[in-house]
Design a protein around this motif. Structure first.
Motif, PDB file in Angstrom:
ATOM      1  N   CYS A   1      -3.726   9.191   6.129  1.00 60.12           N
ATOM      2  CA  CYS A   1      -4.619   9.266   4.973  1.00 60.12           C
ATOM      3  C   CYS A   1      -5.906   8.486   5.214  1.00 60.12           C
ATOM      4  CB  CYS A   1      -3.906   8.742   3.733  1.00 60.12           C
ATOM      5  SG  CYS A   1      -2.448   9.722   3.319  1.00 60.12           S
ATOM      6  N   ILE A   2      -5.751   7.267   5.721  1.00 54.34           N
ATOM      7  CA  ILE A   2      -6.919   6.482   6.094  1.00 54.34           C
ATOM      8  C   ILE A   2      -6.712   5.987   7.525  1.00 54.34           C
ATOM      9  CG2 ILE A   2      -7.512   5.799   3.736  1.00 54.34           C
ATOM     10  CD1 ILE A   2      -6.363   2.993   4.464  1.00 54.34           C
ATOM     11  N   LEU A   3      -7.803   5.701   8.173  1.00 55.62           N
ATOM     12  CA  LEU A   3      -7.751   5.268   9.567  1.00 55.62           C
ATOM     13  C   LEU A   3      -7.996   3.768   9.667  1.00 55.62           C
ATOM     14  CD1 LEU A   3      -9.946   8.106  11.117  1.00 55.62           C
ATOM     15  CD2 LEU A   3      -7.437   7.953  11.128  1.00 55.62           C
ATOM     16  N   ASP A   4      -7.331   3.143  10.641  1.00 51.68           N
ATOM     17  CA  ASP A   4      -7.643   1.750  10.942  1.00 51.68           C
ATOM     18  C   ASP A   4      -8.911   1.739  11.798  1.00 51.68           C
ATOM     19  OD1 ASP A   4      -6.805   2.544  13.495  1.00 51.68           O
ATOM     20  OD2 ASP A   4      -4.925   1.440  13.397  1.00 51.68           O
TER      21      ASP A   4
ATOM     22  N   LEU B   1       0.833  -1.206   0.000  1.00 51.99           N
ATOM     23  CA  LEU B   1       0.000   0.000   0.000  1.00 51.99           C
ATOM     24  C   LEU B   1       0.866   1.253   0.000  1.00 51.99           C
ATOM     25  CD1 LEU B   1      -2.679  -0.967   2.678  1.00 51.99           C
ATOM     26  CD2 LEU B   1      -2.887  -1.084   0.189  1.00 51.99           C
ATOM     27  N   PRO B   2       0.328   2.345  -0.531  1.00 48.87           N
ATOM     28  CA  PRO B   2       1.067   3.620  -0.448  1.00 48.87           C
ATOM     29  C   PRO B   2       1.257   4.020   1.020  1.00 48.87           C
ATOM     30  CG  PRO B   2      -0.813   3.811  -1.948  1.00 48.87           C
ATOM     31  CD  PRO B   2      -0.931   2.485  -1.255  1.00 48.87           C
ATOM     32  N   LYS B   3       2.263   4.843   1.257  1.00 49.50           N
ATOM     33  CA  LYS B   3       2.514   5.341   2.621  1.00 49.50           C
ATOM     34  C   LYS B   3       1.253   6.022   3.130  1.00 49.50           C
ATOM     35  CE  LYS B   3       5.696   7.993   5.368  1.00 49.50           C
ATOM     36  NZ  LYS B   3       6.354   9.251   5.464  1.00 49.50           N
ATOM     37  N   ASN B   4       0.881   5.723   4.373  1.00 48.73           N
ATOM     38  CA  ASN B   4      -0.382   6.202   4.930  1.00 48.73           C
ATOM     39  C   ASN B   4      -0.291   7.572   5.585  1.00 48.73           C
ATOM     40  OD1 ASN B   4      -3.148   5.963   5.486  1.00 48.73           O
ATOM     41  ND2 ASN B   4      -2.731   5.205   7.533  1.00 48.73           N
ATOM     42  N   GLU B   5       0.844   8.225   5.523  1.00 48.82           N
ATOM     43  CA  GLU B   5       0.978   9.571   6.080  1.00 48.82           C
ATOM     44  C   GLU B   5       1.343  10.541   4.968  1.00 48.82           C
ATOM     45  OE1 GLU B   5       3.728   9.856   9.312  1.00 48.82           O
ATOM     46  OE2 GLU B   5       2.593   8.463  10.562  1.00 48.82           O
ATOM     47  N   LYS B   6       0.729  11.693   5.024  1.00 48.94           N
ATOM     48  CA  LYS B   6       1.059  12.772   4.087  1.00 48.94           C
ATOM     49  C   LYS B   6       1.188  14.065   4.881  1.00 48.94           C
ATOM     50  CE  LYS B   6      -0.792  10.984  -0.197  1.00 48.94           C
ATOM     51  NZ  LYS B   6       0.512  10.686  -0.745  1.00 48.94           N
TER      52      LYS B   6
ATOM     53  N   LYS C   1      -6.070   7.565  -4.838  1.00 47.12           N
ATOM     54  CA  LYS C   1      -5.671   7.611  -6.243  1.00 47.12           C
ATOM     55  C   LYS C   1      -4.352   6.866  -6.446  1.00 47.12           C
ATOM     56  CE  LYS C   1      -4.800  10.742 -10.127  1.00 47.12           C
ATOM     57  NZ  LYS C   1      -3.884   9.821 -10.719  1.00 47.12           N
ATOM     58  N   GLU C   2      -3.401   7.063  -5.536  1.00 47.05           N
ATOM     59  CA  GLU C   2      -2.130   6.339  -5.630  1.00 47.05           C
ATOM     60  C   GLU C   2      -2.360   4.837  -5.567  1.00 47.05           C
ATOM     61  OE1 GLU C   2       0.542   7.720  -2.573  1.00 47.05           O
ATOM     62  OE2 GLU C   2       0.373   9.797  -3.261  1.00 47.05           O
ATOM     63  N   LEU C   3      -3.251   4.402  -4.701  1.00 44.68           N
ATOM     64  CA  LEU C   3      -3.565   2.983  -4.582  1.00 44.68           C
ATOM     65  C   LEU C   3      -4.175   2.455  -5.877  1.00 44.68           C
ATOM     66  CD1 LEU C   3      -3.757   0.456  -2.779  1.00 44.68           C
ATOM     67  CD2 LEU C   3      -6.023   1.267  -2.063  1.00 44.68           C
ATOM     68  N   LYS C   4      -5.123   3.194  -6.427  1.00 44.64           N
ATOM     69  CA  LYS C   4      -5.775   2.795  -7.671  1.00 44.64           C
ATOM     70  C   LYS C   4      -4.766   2.762  -8.823  1.00 44.64           C
ATOM     71  CE  LYS C   4      -9.699   4.029 -10.588  1.00 44.64           C
ATOM     72  NZ  LYS C   4     -10.795   4.967 -10.810  1.00 44.64           N
TER      73      LYS C   4
END
Length: 135
Positions: A33-36, A5-10, A113-116
């Motif tokens: 970016c997303i939460l668990d 997965l892309p890095k989850n922090e931006k 978008k990075e994930l897609k």
């Protein structure tokens, strides 16, 4: 499990002028970016707390509670002025809260978008490899 997965922090910078006070808010935020599930749980608890468990909150109350709860759940690091203002609750300028909220959502959308894009790229590579194998 999540290595691909892309890095989850931006991180993003803001420089805003408060519409009510004229104060300049400048600094850098790092957000998830997303939460668990634990993060989503904290977000929902905070949103409920901020709405004081009203059954029918006004649009304004719902907007402020949702924005503050989301920002609080997602922020990893923030400028001192944010921390000193009770993680946003002490800020007098609504436009600042909503701008930071919008940036949090923008970071989530970029991550998705990075994930897609990454998935599409992997699919293309797999198809190209399969075609090479056929030849």
């Amino acid at each position: 499990m999540y290595d691909s997965l892309p890095k989850n922090e931006k991180t993003f910078d803001i420089e805003l002028t408060g519409e009510d006070t004229g104060v300049t808010y400048k600094g850098q935020f790092t957000v998830l970016c997303i939460l668990d599930m634990a993060g989503r749980h904290r977000l929902e608890l905070e949103k409920t707390r901020l709405m004081a468990d009203y059954a029918n909150p006004s649009r304004g109350l719902f907007g402020i509670a949702t924005s503050l709860a989301t920002i609080r759940a997602k922020v990893v690091s923030a400028p001192d002025w944010w921390k000193n203002e009770d993680d946003g609750a002490g800020i007098k300028d609504e436009n600042v809260i909503f701008a930071i909220f919008d940036k949090c959502i923008e970071m989530e959308n970029q991550w998705r978008k990075e994930l897609k894009d990454s998935a599409a790229e992997a699919k293309e590579e797999t198809q190209a490899s399969a075609e090479e194998t056929k030849e």
